[in-house]
Scaffold this motif. Structure first.
Motif, PDB file in Angstrom:
ATOM      1  N   TYR A  15      -6.788 -10.186   1.435  1.00  0.00           N
ATOM      2  CA  TYR A  15      -7.990  -9.746   2.032  1.00  0.00           C
ATOM      3  C   TYR A  15      -9.158  -9.716   1.209  1.00  0.00           C
ATOM      4  O   TYR A  15      -9.089  -8.972   0.220  1.00  0.00           O
ATOM      5  CB  TYR A  15      -7.741  -8.473   2.910  1.00  0.00           C
ATOM      6  CG  TYR A  15      -6.468  -8.412   3.965  1.00  0.00           C
ATOM      7  CD1 TYR A  15      -7.002  -9.077   5.080  1.00  0.00           C
ATOM      8  CD2 TYR A  15      -5.360  -7.667   3.652  1.00  0.00           C
ATOM      9  CE1 TYR A  15      -5.940  -8.866   5.956  1.00  0.00           C
ATOM     10  CE2 TYR A  15      -4.550  -7.494   4.563  1.00  0.00           C
ATOM     11  CZ  TYR A  15      -4.707  -8.024   5.964  1.00  0.00           C
ATOM     12  OH  TYR A  15      -3.907  -7.926   6.941  1.00  0.00           O
ATOM     13  N   GLN A  18      -8.708  -8.840  -2.662  1.00  0.00           N
ATOM     14  CA  GLN A  18      -7.567  -7.973  -2.698  1.00  0.00           C
ATOM     15  C   GLN A  18      -6.188  -8.609  -2.242  1.00  0.00           C
ATOM     16  O   GLN A  18      -6.336  -9.329  -1.199  1.00  0.00           O
ATOM     17  CB  GLN A  18      -7.637  -6.729  -2.124  1.00  0.00           C
ATOM     18  CG  GLN A  18      -6.574  -5.521  -2.407  1.00  0.00           C
ATOM     19  CD  GLN A  18      -6.327  -4.582  -1.323  1.00  0.00           C
ATOM     20  OE1 GLN A  18      -7.178  -4.662  -0.370  1.00  0.00           O
ATOM     21  NE2 GLN A  18      -5.463  -3.729  -1.488  1.00  0.00           N
ATOM     22  N   SER A  20      -2.995  -8.102  -0.638  1.00  0.00           N
ATOM     23  CA  SER A  20      -2.176  -6.729  -0.093  1.00  0.00           C
ATOM     24  C   SER A  20      -0.954  -7.091  -0.324  1.00  0.00           C
ATOM     25  O   SER A  20       0.097  -5.960  -0.488  1.00  0.00           O
ATOM     26  CB  SER A  20      -2.417  -6.685   1.352  1.00  0.00           C
ATOM     27  OG  SER A  20      -3.835  -6.394   1.482  1.00  0.00           O
ATOM     28  N   ARG A  39       4.854   3.393  -1.507  1.00  0.00           N
ATOM     29  CA  ARG A  39       3.948   4.199  -1.165  1.00  0.00           C
ATOM     30  C   ARG A  39       3.085   3.772   0.014  1.00  0.00           C
ATOM     31  O   ARG A  39       3.090   2.467   0.416  1.00  0.00           O
ATOM     32  CB  ARG A  39       3.012   4.466  -2.498  1.00  0.00           C
ATOM     33  CG  ARG A  39       3.555   5.087  -3.316  1.00  0.00           C
ATOM     34  CD  ARG A  39       2.473   5.429  -4.392  1.00  0.00           C
ATOM     35  NE  ARG A  39       3.132   5.808  -5.593  1.00  0.00           N
ATOM     36  CZ  ARG A  39       3.160   5.017  -6.788  1.00  0.00           C
ATOM     37  NH1 ARG A  39       2.672   3.950  -6.838  1.00  0.00           N
ATOM     38  NH2 ARG A  39       3.784   5.435  -7.841  1.00  0.00           N
ATOM     39  N   ASN A  40       2.164   4.710   0.743  1.00  0.00           N
ATOM     40  CA  ASN A  40       1.060   4.193   1.559  1.00  0.00           C
ATOM     41  C   ASN A  40       0.235   3.156   0.783  1.00  0.00           C
ATOM     42  O   ASN A  40      -0.334   3.267  -0.237  1.00  0.00           O
ATOM     43  CB  ASN A  40       0.128   5.255   2.169  1.00  0.00           C
ATOM     44  CG  ASN A  40       1.023   6.348   2.893  1.00  0.00           C
ATOM     45  OD1 ASN A  40       1.926   5.735   3.733  1.00  0.00           O
ATOM     46  ND2 ASN A  40       0.788   7.706   2.784  1.00  0.00           N
ATOM     47  N   GLY A  41      -0.011   2.113   1.441  1.00  0.00           N
ATOM     48  CA  GLY A  41      -1.014   0.973   1.194  1.00  0.00           C
ATOM     49  C   GLY A  41      -0.199   0.218   0.095  1.00  0.00           C
ATOM     50  O   GLY A  41      -0.870  -0.871  -0.398  1.00  0.00           O
ATOM     51  N   ALA A  42       0.968   0.131   0.047  1.00  0.00           N
ATOM     52  CA  ALA A  42       1.905  -0.966  -0.907  1.00  0.00           C
ATOM     53  C   ALA A  42       2.018  -2.015  -0.230  1.00  0.00           C
ATOM     54  O   ALA A  42       2.238  -2.989  -0.948  1.00  0.00           O
ATOM     55  CB  ALA A  42       3.414  -0.209  -1.090  1.00  0.00           C
ATOM     56  N   GLY A  43       1.859  -2.310   1.066  1.00  0.00           N
ATOM     57  CA  GLY A  43       1.936  -3.631   1.733  1.00  0.00           C
ATOM     58  C   GLY A  43       3.122  -3.873   2.553  1.00  0.00           C
ATOM     59  O   GLY A  43       3.407  -5.091   2.864  1.00  0.00           O
ATOM     60  N   LYS A  44       3.619  -2.769   2.791  1.00  0.00           N
ATOM     61  CA  LYS A  44       4.961  -2.904   3.868  1.00  0.00           C
ATOM     62  C   LYS A  44       4.621  -3.333   5.223  1.00  0.00           C
ATOM     63  O   LYS A  44       5.130  -4.297   5.820  1.00  0.00           O
ATOM     64  CB  LYS A  44       5.569  -1.545   4.077  1.00  0.00           C
ATOM     65  CG  LYS A  44       5.912  -0.724   2.710  1.00  0.00           C
ATOM     66  CD  LYS A  44       6.671   0.586   2.951  1.00  0.00           C
ATOM     67  CE  LYS A  44       5.638   1.497   3.514  1.00  0.00           C
ATOM     68  NZ  LYS A  44       4.449   1.810   2.662  1.00  0.00           N
ATOM     69  N   THR A  45       3.593  -2.716   5.872  1.00  0.00           N
ATOM     70  CA  THR A  45       3.011  -3.267   7.115  1.00  0.00           C
ATOM     71  C   THR A  45       2.806  -4.718   7.195  1.00  0.00           C
ATOM     72  O   THR A  45       3.006  -5.382   7.874  1.00  0.00           O
ATOM     73  CB  THR A  45       1.981  -2.085   7.815  1.00  0.00           C
ATOM     74  OG1 THR A  45       2.581  -1.026   7.858  1.00  0.00           O
ATOM     75  CG2 THR A  45       1.820  -2.596   9.093  1.00  0.00           C
ATOM     76  N   THR A  46       1.647  -4.959   6.094  1.00  0.00           N
ATOM     77  CA  THR A  46       1.292  -6.279   6.343  1.00  0.00           C
ATOM     78  C   THR A  46       2.424  -7.157   5.879  1.00  0.00           C
ATOM     79  O   THR A  46       2.638  -8.248   6.697  1.00  0.00           O
ATOM     80  CB  THR A  46       0.406  -6.378   4.931  1.00  0.00           C
ATOM     81  OG1 THR A  46      -0.810  -5.364   4.879  1.00  0.00           O
ATOM     82  CG2 THR A  46      -0.252  -7.823   4.937  1.00  0.00           C
TER      83      THR A  46
HETATM   84  N1  LIG Z   1      -6.983  -5.961   8.022  1.00  0.00           N
HETATM   85  C1  LIG Z   1      -6.816  -5.632   6.914  1.00  0.00           C
HETATM   86  N2  LIG Z   1      -8.108  -6.246   6.207  1.00  0.00           N
HETATM   87  C2  LIG Z   1      -8.304  -5.626   4.938  1.00  0.00           C
HETATM   88  N3  LIG Z   1      -7.135  -4.921   4.379  1.00  0.00           N
HETATM   89  C3  LIG Z   1      -6.167  -4.600   4.846  1.00  0.00           C
HETATM   90  C4  LIG Z   1      -5.924  -4.919   6.159  1.00  0.00           C
HETATM   91  N4  LIG Z   1      -4.582  -4.509   6.429  1.00  0.00           N
HETATM   92  C5  LIG Z   1      -4.268  -3.913   5.393  1.00  0.00           C
HETATM   93  N5  LIG Z   1      -5.225  -3.879   4.338  1.00  0.00           N
HETATM   94  C6  LIG Z   1      -4.937  -3.415   3.154  1.00  0.00           C
HETATM   95  O1  LIG Z   1      -3.948  -4.048   2.602  1.00  0.00           O
HETATM   96  C7  LIG Z   1      -2.877  -3.029   1.577  1.00  0.00           C
HETATM   97  C8  LIG Z   1      -1.669  -2.871   2.188  1.00  0.00           C
HETATM   98  O2  LIG Z   1      -1.700  -1.918   3.294  1.00  0.00           O
HETATM   99  P1  LIG Z   1      -0.321  -1.906   4.268  1.00  0.00           P
HETATM  100  O3  LIG Z   1       0.360  -3.173   4.430  1.00  0.00           O
HETATM  101  O4  LIG Z   1      -0.674  -1.380   5.567  1.00  0.00           O
HETATM  102  O5  LIG Z   1       0.489  -1.020   3.322  1.00  0.00           O
HETATM  103  P2  LIG Z   1       1.660  -0.001   3.879  1.00  0.00           P
HETATM  104  O6  LIG Z   1       2.022  -0.535   5.096  1.00  0.00           O
HETATM  105  O7  LIG Z   1       2.572  -0.119   2.846  1.00  0.00           O
HETATM  106  O8  LIG Z   1       1.134   1.576   3.839  1.00  0.00           O
HETATM  107  C9  LIG Z   1      -3.977  -1.656   1.900  1.00  0.00           C
HETATM  108  O9  LIG Z   1      -4.708  -1.733   0.626  1.00  0.00           O
HETATM  109  C10 LIG Z   1      -4.698  -1.746   2.987  1.00  0.00           C
HETATM  110  O10 LIG Z   1      -5.928  -1.278   2.895  1.00  0.00           O
END
Ligand SMILES: Nc1ncnc2c1ncn2[C@@H]1O[C@H](COP(=O)(O)OP(=O)(O)O)[C@@H](O)[C@H]1O
Ligand SMILES: [Mg+2]
Length: 307
Positions: A15, A18, A20, A39-46
């Protein structure tokens, strides 16, 4: 053909500046519960969104059931159940009514599937309660019931125990386990809670700042928990010099002036204490300990560790 239900090769999501998710290569085996821990923000959901084609990778490849996800999306998705973001259920309908709509949308025939899915997650069939009156735990259960409605082989669940109370956590953990052991489902689950993953997962992938740091079976990880001897001595710098010169080891850690951890467990503790006493040190404690999994994660993630 590979043996993996999910396999990614250098999966990357960028993104702006960065990354992710960066060059992530994970391997989820059939019938296993794979815990993606970070941790939160590690990239799991992405990562999970890329697996499901909900967001496209910047680069890299996703293979599911041995096939390229990009070119076989429809076929593959019909064999997967997911809970990523809370599905949009209608607040003024009951759980059963909501699932009926979901079932129709997805072409799942009959009410039997709904009954079965509700039964797995411990929600009553044809209950009068409206979705708007559901507790967070019930909503989460309905989300999982929705994910298993079409009896998928693979489940992808993003932090399914988030926000549940302790009893809810135990129950959800139990039925996720049962889906694996009794129904042979392959399950990819994410969490930022280490202790939870340790109770649930067969295999663990540790992700930090989008990078996969470790991928290992839980039993291997537990074996890696290093044993050490914890000493309390009057002067750890003198004690460490003796370890180096007399015992030729540097595999120890000085915590402070009095506490020292020796990871080199080949050396006889009595021999060490004898040498130390001879050189005028006092030892008030010497006992063998194991690093906890938590210490281990702190060690691999090089920081505060994970809750
Ligand atoms: N749509 C997006 N646009 C920009 N940055 C994103 C977007 N989605 C996630 N991020 C960034 O990607 C990183 C990983 O996010 P995420 O996958 O949600 O982590 P997790 O699920 O592990 O908490 C974070 O720094 C988040 O801010
Ligand atoms: Mg997330």
């Amino acid at each position: 053909m590979s043996d993996f239900v999910i396999e990614t090769n250098n999966l990357t999501k960028q993104y702006g500046e960065q990354k992710s998710v960066a060059n992530l290569s994970i391997h989820v085996k059939k019938g296993r519960i794979y815990g993606l821990l970070g941790r939160n923000g590690a990239g799991k959901t992405t990562t999970m969104k890329m697996l499901l084609g909900l967001t496209s990778p910047t680069s890299g490849e996703v293979r599911i059931f041995g096939k390229n996800m990009h070119t076989n999306e429809k076929k593959i998705l019909s064999r997967i159940g997911n809970l990523i973001e809370s599905p949009s259920f209608y607040p003024n309908l009951t759980g059963t009514e909501n699932l009926k709509i979901m079932a129709r949308l997805r072409g799942v025939p009959g009410s039997n599937a709904i009954k079965k899915a509700l039964d797995v997650v411990g929600l009553p069939y044809k209950d009068k309660k409206l979705f708007s009156q559901y507790s967070l735990g019930m909503k989460q259960r309905l989300g999982i019931a929705n994910a298993i409605l079409h009896d998928p082989e693979l489940l992808i669940l993003d932090e399914p125990i988030n926000g549940l109370d302790p009893i809810g956590i135990v129950e959800v953990r139990d039925f996720i386990k049962r889906l694996s052991t009794e129904q042979g489902k392959t399950i990819l689950i994410s969490s930022h809670i280490l202790s939870e993953m340790a109770l649930l997962a067969d295999d663990i992938g540790i992700i930090d700042h989008g990078v996969l740091l470790e991928e290992e079976s839980l039993s291997e990880l537990e074996k890696k928990n290093s044993r050490y001897v914890h000493f309390i001595v009057t002067d750890t710098s003198q004690a460490s010099r003796i370890l180096e010169t007399e015992f030729h080891t540097s595999n120890f850690h000085i915590d402070d002036d009095y506490n020292l951890r020796l990871y080199d467990t080949e050396i006889e503790v009595a021999a060490i204490t004898r040498k130390w006493i001879e050189s005028g040190l006092n030892i008030s404690e010497a006992h063998t300990q194991n690093d906890t999994l938590e210490d281990y994660f702190k060690h691999v993630t090089g920081g505060e560790g994970i809750a």
